[in-house]
Motif scaffolding. Sequence first.
Motif, short mmCIF file in Angstrom:
data_model
loop_
_atom_site.label_atom_id
_atom_site.label_comp_id
_atom_site.label_asym_id
_atom_site.label_seq_id
_atom_site.Cartn_x
_atom_site.Cartn_y
_atom_site.Cartn_z
N LEU A 100 0.82 -1.21 0.00
CA LEU A 100 0.00 0.00 0.00
C LEU A 100 0.86 1.26 0.00
CD1 LEU A 100 -2.87 -1.01 2.46
CD2 LEU A 100 -2.91 -0.97 -0.05
N THR A 101 1.98 1.23 0.73
CA THR A 101 2.88 2.37 0.74
C THR A 101 3.49 2.59 -0.64
OG1 THR A 101 3.43 1.93 3.06
CG2 THR A 101 4.90 3.39 1.84
N ALA A 102 3.96 1.50 -1.24
CA ALA A 102 4.57 1.61 -2.57
C ALA A 102 3.54 2.04 -3.61
CB ALA A 102 5.20 0.28 -2.97
N ALA A 103 2.31 1.55 -3.49
CA ALA A 103 1.26 1.95 -4.42
C ALA A 103 0.96 3.44 -4.30
CB ALA A 103 0.00 1.14 -4.18
N THR A 104 0.98 3.97 -3.08
CA THR A 104 0.77 5.40 -2.88
C THR A 104 1.90 6.20 -3.53
OG1 THR A 104 -0.38 4.98 -0.79
CG2 THR A 104 0.47 7.21 -1.15
N CYS A 105 3.14 5.72 -3.37
CA CYS A 105 4.28 6.39 -4.00
C CYS A 105 4.17 6.32 -5.52
CB CYS A 105 5.59 5.75 -3.54
SG CYS A 105 5.97 6.03 -1.80
N ALA A 106 3.72 5.18 -6.04
CA ALA A 106 3.56 5.05 -7.49
C ALA A 106 2.48 6.01 -8.00
CB ALA A 106 3.20 3.61 -7.86
N ALA A 107 1.41 6.19 -7.22
CA ALA A 107 0.38 7.14 -7.60
C ALA A 107 0.93 8.57 -7.63
CB ALA A 107 -0.80 7.06 -6.63
#
Length: 520
Positions: A100-107
């Motif tokens: 979830l953290t990495a997905a937020t950074c990718a967003a």
Amino acid sequence: MLRVPRPPAERSAPARPVRARPALFLAALAALAVGVWACWSVTVDDAYITYRYTANLAHGFGPTWNPGADPVEGYTNFLWMLWHIPWVWLGVPLPVVSKLTAATCAAAIVWILATEPRTRTGAALAVGAFVLFLPTWVHVDGGLETAPFALVVLRAVVVAARLLRDRDATVRSWELPALFLVAGMLRPDGILAVAPPLAVWAWLRRRDRRTWTALIVAAAIGGAYTAWRWSYFGHPLPNTFYVKVGVEAATDGRWIRTTLALLLPLLLLAVAGLFRRSTAPVVAVALASCVALYAIPALTAPAMDYLSRFAWHGFPVLCLAAARTIDAVGRRRLAAVGAAVAVGWTSVAGFLQPDGPTMVNYGEDLRRVHIAIGLGLADADVPADRRTVAMTDAGAIPYFSGWRATDYIGLNDERIGHGASPTDVLLADEPTVLVATGPTPELQTTSWNTDLPTAVGDRELVAVLRARPAYYQQVYADRDVADQVRTAIERRVAEADAVTDGRFDQTYSRWAQRLLGLSG
């Protein structure tokens, strides 16, 4: 004295306001979400190394591999490790936190790529290449610091680029020094990637006292962190450096050829931007950061470089640099064709990488072998003082077992990292369980400079588990606890087999059928 104005082409272009481009941004987020969902099962084994250090620190043992032992720095992502500590206390599964953290950074990366280019065509190129790239999905879900690190590097380049376009642009005096620190604490090579943008900012704002204040504060914090690391672990560099350097050197150009084939249109567009006055400064700082990032893997054969992970660190920067070149193309139809070719090539090349099918099925394979072994050891009725295990895959097995672990590759073992014989270390540690990895069900003669028959000794073979073609884990246990270990592992393997797809082929069809609910 008459002041002659500079020609228009030579004037610093003012920074344009952010263009939201909501339709493009939302479409890109939707594509990213589908990719992250499709690869959600992928958590790489190395991520569990970080999780083990995090758990030990959260439980009061310090950042150490084995509680009570001499601390060793087997992780290379200090801030990423710290980030997971509160979630250990809250009982949230750490792989979920990472994803979830990495997905937020990718967003956040998608937002930057959608808003920084000056034209819709450039923005479409940048976000399209990023979100339709298979490695993006895998690296966001993999559990490592890859996506946050890429975001930090991209942000540093963007800040420097804004200054190059407009010397009077508003830039926080602390931001680039802070990004420099964060990058270095996320990955040791982070300081190389952010150094070019930092140098640009420091030079352009050299007359501002706040610049020097921020640099001094950053140097003090970085120096204190380095001093603590050195004094706590006893060595100036992470233990993994001493294991890998000199062992995996490969200057035959394999990494360079793979990266060129994968990112060729983006690289060509970025380099072309150097030959236009309007784009040269911005593209130059972007390419400088990429060169700094790529120098180390280009000269070595880095471990765990699945789906070009080390090239992906600079991938968003290349997407932005290529977009800036497309922005400057006057003929919009030509620009659209160039953008389409770049996105199409990058997307197809991502799927054509040889390790692509292996990585999209990686989570299933890890679950039914490594995780099952680790959970089985945790369940086994073995006295606390006998809960010792040795393995080469030092991730899920030690993390889920909670046993004292000897990593005989040496990534988490200071003795092996600094020259001790792995065989001698195993004989000295006398682990109750030894897990051997090999391409066949039979015990190999050697593995990672270890004499396996000597290290195994008279232990009993209790399990042989197949992760994928030509990849097996053989579990050996002391004879007096062999039955307990065998029974516990068999139970966990049966549980994993009941929920995994039961296939061993490394194909995209296996992945697609699982996603469609047609296998399992």
